[in-house]
Design a protein around this motif. Sequence first.
Motif, PDB file in Angstrom:
ATOM      1  N   TYR A 183       0.835  -1.194   0.000  1.00 53.95           N
ATOM      2  CA  TYR A 183       0.000   0.000   0.000  1.00 53.95           C
ATOM      3  C   TYR A 183       0.872   1.248   0.000  1.00 53.95           C
ATOM      4  O   TYR A 183       1.955   1.263   0.595  1.00 53.95           O
ATOM      5  CB  TYR A 183      -0.877   0.027   1.267  1.00 53.95           C
ATOM      6  CG  TYR A 183      -1.723  -1.207   1.468  1.00 53.95           C
ATOM      7  CD1 TYR A 183      -1.183  -2.360   2.030  1.00 53.95           C
ATOM      8  CD2 TYR A 183      -3.065  -1.227   1.116  1.00 53.95           C
ATOM      9  CE1 TYR A 183      -1.947  -3.492   2.219  1.00 53.95           C
ATOM     10  CE2 TYR A 183      -3.849  -2.350   1.310  1.00 53.95           C
ATOM     11  CZ  TYR A 183      -3.288  -3.483   1.866  1.00 53.95           C
ATOM     12  OH  TYR A 183      -4.058  -4.606   2.054  1.00 53.95           O
TER      13      TYR A 183
ATOM     14  N   TYR B 295       0.522   5.400   0.962  1.00 53.25           N
ATOM     15  CA  TYR B 295      -0.306   6.385   1.634  1.00 53.25           C
ATOM     16  C   TYR B 295       0.363   7.749   1.562  1.00 53.25           C
ATOM     17  O   TYR B 295       1.590   7.857   1.479  1.00 53.25           O
ATOM     18  CB  TYR B 295      -0.497   6.020   3.118  1.00 53.25           C
ATOM     19  CG  TYR B 295      -1.228   4.727   3.362  1.00 53.25           C
ATOM     20  CD1 TYR B 295      -0.534   3.542   3.571  1.00 53.25           C
ATOM     21  CD2 TYR B 295      -2.625   4.699   3.410  1.00 53.25           C
ATOM     22  CE1 TYR B 295      -1.203   2.355   3.818  1.00 53.25           C
ATOM     23  CE2 TYR B 295      -3.301   3.517   3.658  1.00 53.25           C
ATOM     24  CZ  TYR B 295      -2.587   2.350   3.855  1.00 53.25           C
ATOM     25  OH  TYR B 295      -3.259   1.183   4.090  1.00 53.25           O
TER      26      TYR B 295
ATOM     27  N   GLN C  19       0.485  11.435   3.737  1.00 51.73           N
ATOM     28  CA  GLN C  19       0.139  12.083   5.001  1.00 51.73           C
ATOM     29  C   GLN C  19       0.547  13.552   4.937  1.00 51.73           C
ATOM     30  O   GLN C  19       1.711  13.869   4.716  1.00 51.73           O
ATOM     31  CB  GLN C  19       0.811  11.399   6.191  1.00 51.73           C
ATOM     32  CG  GLN C  19       0.356  11.965   7.534  1.00 51.73           C
ATOM     33  CD  GLN C  19       0.967  11.255   8.726  1.00 51.73           C
ATOM     34  OE1 GLN C  19       2.136  10.871   8.691  1.00 51.73           O
ATOM     35  NE2 GLN C  19       0.187  11.083   9.789  1.00 51.73           N
TER      36      GLN C  19
ATOM     37  N   GLY D  21       0.038  16.999  10.402  1.00 52.50           N
ATOM     38  CA  GLY D  21      -1.053  17.033  11.367  1.00 52.50           C
ATOM     39  C   GLY D  21      -2.263  16.219  10.986  1.00 52.50           C
ATOM     40  O   GLY D  21      -3.269  16.228  11.708  1.00 52.50           O
ATOM     41  N   LYS D  22      -2.195  15.516   9.878  1.00 48.20           N
ATOM     42  CA  LYS D  22      -3.347  14.739   9.403  1.00 48.20           C
ATOM     43  C   LYS D  22      -3.057  13.246   9.450  1.00 48.20           C
ATOM     44  O   LYS D  22      -1.926  12.822   9.667  1.00 48.20           O
ATOM     45  CB  LYS D  22      -3.671  15.136   7.949  1.00 48.20           C
ATOM     46  CG  LYS D  22      -3.908  16.606   7.742  1.00 48.20           C
ATOM     47  CD  LYS D  22      -5.235  17.041   8.308  1.00 48.20           C
ATOM     48  CE  LYS D  22      -5.527  18.490   7.941  1.00 48.20           C
ATOM     49  NZ  LYS D  22      -6.837  18.936   8.476  1.00 48.20           N
ATOM     50  N   SER D  23      -4.105  12.470   9.218  1.00 47.80           N
ATOM     51  CA  SER D  23      -3.953  11.029   9.176  1.00 47.80           C
ATOM     52  C   SER D  23      -3.548  10.591   7.766  1.00 47.80           C
ATOM     53  O   SER D  23      -3.159  11.407   6.935  1.00 47.80           O
ATOM     54  CB  SER D  23      -5.263  10.360   9.613  1.00 47.80           C
ATOM     55  OG  SER D  23      -5.089   8.972   9.753  1.00 47.80           O
ATOM     56  N   LEU D  24      -3.663   9.321   7.498  1.00 48.65           N
ATOM     57  CA  LEU D  24      -3.219   8.761   6.228  1.00 48.65           C
ATOM     58  C   LEU D  24      -4.331   8.774   5.193  1.00 48.65           C
ATOM     59  O   LEU D  24      -5.476   8.458   5.478  1.00 48.65           O
ATOM     60  CB  LEU D  24      -2.760   7.316   6.424  1.00 48.65           C
ATOM     61  CG  LEU D  24      -1.614   7.089   7.400  1.00 48.65           C
ATOM     62  CD1 LEU D  24      -1.225   5.627   7.407  1.00 48.65           C
ATOM     63  CD2 LEU D  24      -0.417   7.940   7.049  1.00 48.65           C
TER      64      LEU D  24
ATOM     65  N   SER E 216      -5.230   6.970   1.643  1.00 51.29           N
ATOM     66  CA  SER E 216      -4.848   5.851   0.796  1.00 51.29           C
ATOM     67  C   SER E 216      -4.658   6.308  -0.642  1.00 51.29           C
ATOM     68  O   SER E 216      -5.516   6.987  -1.203  1.00 51.29           O
ATOM     69  CB  SER E 216      -5.920   4.756   0.848  1.00 51.29           C
ATOM     70  OG  SER E 216      -5.566   3.679   0.014  1.00 51.29           O
TER      71      SER E 216
ATOM     72  N   PHE F  11       4.140   7.222   2.582  1.00 50.94           N
ATOM     73  CA  PHE F  11       4.513   5.969   3.241  1.00 50.94           C
ATOM     74  C   PHE F  11       4.137   4.780   2.362  1.00 50.94           C
ATOM     75  O   PHE F  11       3.061   4.758   1.772  1.00 50.94           O
ATOM     76  CB  PHE F  11       3.763   5.806   4.568  1.00 50.94           C
ATOM     77  CG  PHE F  11       4.166   6.762   5.646  1.00 50.94           C
ATOM     78  CD1 PHE F  11       3.448   7.927   5.869  1.00 50.94           C
ATOM     79  CD2 PHE F  11       5.254   6.488   6.462  1.00 50.94           C
ATOM     80  CE1 PHE F  11       3.812   8.813   6.873  1.00 50.94           C
ATOM     81  CE2 PHE F  11       5.627   7.367   7.469  1.00 50.94           C
ATOM     82  CZ  PHE F  11       4.903   8.530   7.674  1.00 50.94           C
TER      83      PHE F  11
ATOM     84  N   GLY G  80       8.829   6.465   5.690  1.00 53.65           N
ATOM     85  CA  GLY G  80       8.216   7.615   5.033  1.00 53.65           C
ATOM     86  C   GLY G  80       9.220   8.436   4.259  1.00 53.65           C
ATOM     87  O   GLY G  80      10.414   8.484   4.584  1.00 53.65           O
TER      88      GLY G  80
END
Lengths: 114, 117
Positions: free
Chosen positions: A33, A35, A37, A40-43, A45, A88, A107
């Motif tokens: 996978y 990703y 980012q 300050g944020k999430s992942l 996809s 990532f 990352g």
Amino acid sequence: ELKVEQNPLFLSMQEGKNYTIYCNYSTTSDRLYWYRQDPGKSLESLFVLLSNGAVKQEGRLMASLDTKARLSTLHITAAVHDLSATYFCAVDSGYGGSQGNLIFGKGTKLSVKP
Amino acid sequence: GAVVSQHPSWVICKSGTSVKIECRSLDFQATTMFWYRQFPKQSLMLMATSNEGSKATYEQGVEKDKFLINHASLTLSTLTVTSAHPEDSSFYICSAARSTPTTYEQYFGPGTRLTVT
């Protein structure tokens, strides 16, 4: 033990240039996978690669998977500032239909400059 | 589809107190949820795997008595950080796994930033 290595860890690019991020992993897996980012944020996809030779493209990003070489690449074409983020790769530790845990690379922090 | 929410999005607590973080899959059922921790400028590290109706599986080095995980239903998992200390300050991200006949993917929540003072 599955290990995932990404390189480079830092990448400063000029707008309009092309570059490739590499993701190597140490043991057999058939799910990889990518990703994104933002700070300050999430992942978010980007791509799911499920088989040898898989290639997926979305906009200026293209991901590929070579399970024999245990290598995935994320290619950036004609970079723009909006692509600046940390990318990532993650490899599923399961194999042969079983799902394992995701092991993440460290990352790649991409900075695209005018 | 495949939306995962987390609550709260950020929390500040005093040292010694406990904090509960909720992770919900909003539009699908997730038999398995995962909890990750991310320190600044670092990658995600898996803390534990949470399975509905059974005990969580913790990764090596993660204290199960400190990080209590409960997977109460197919759409909810909670992480409680007990007796929090400043070194527990981190970005906690959950994910929920969804399987279909053709694929398997984890969907990530927006994360919870915990600051322990």
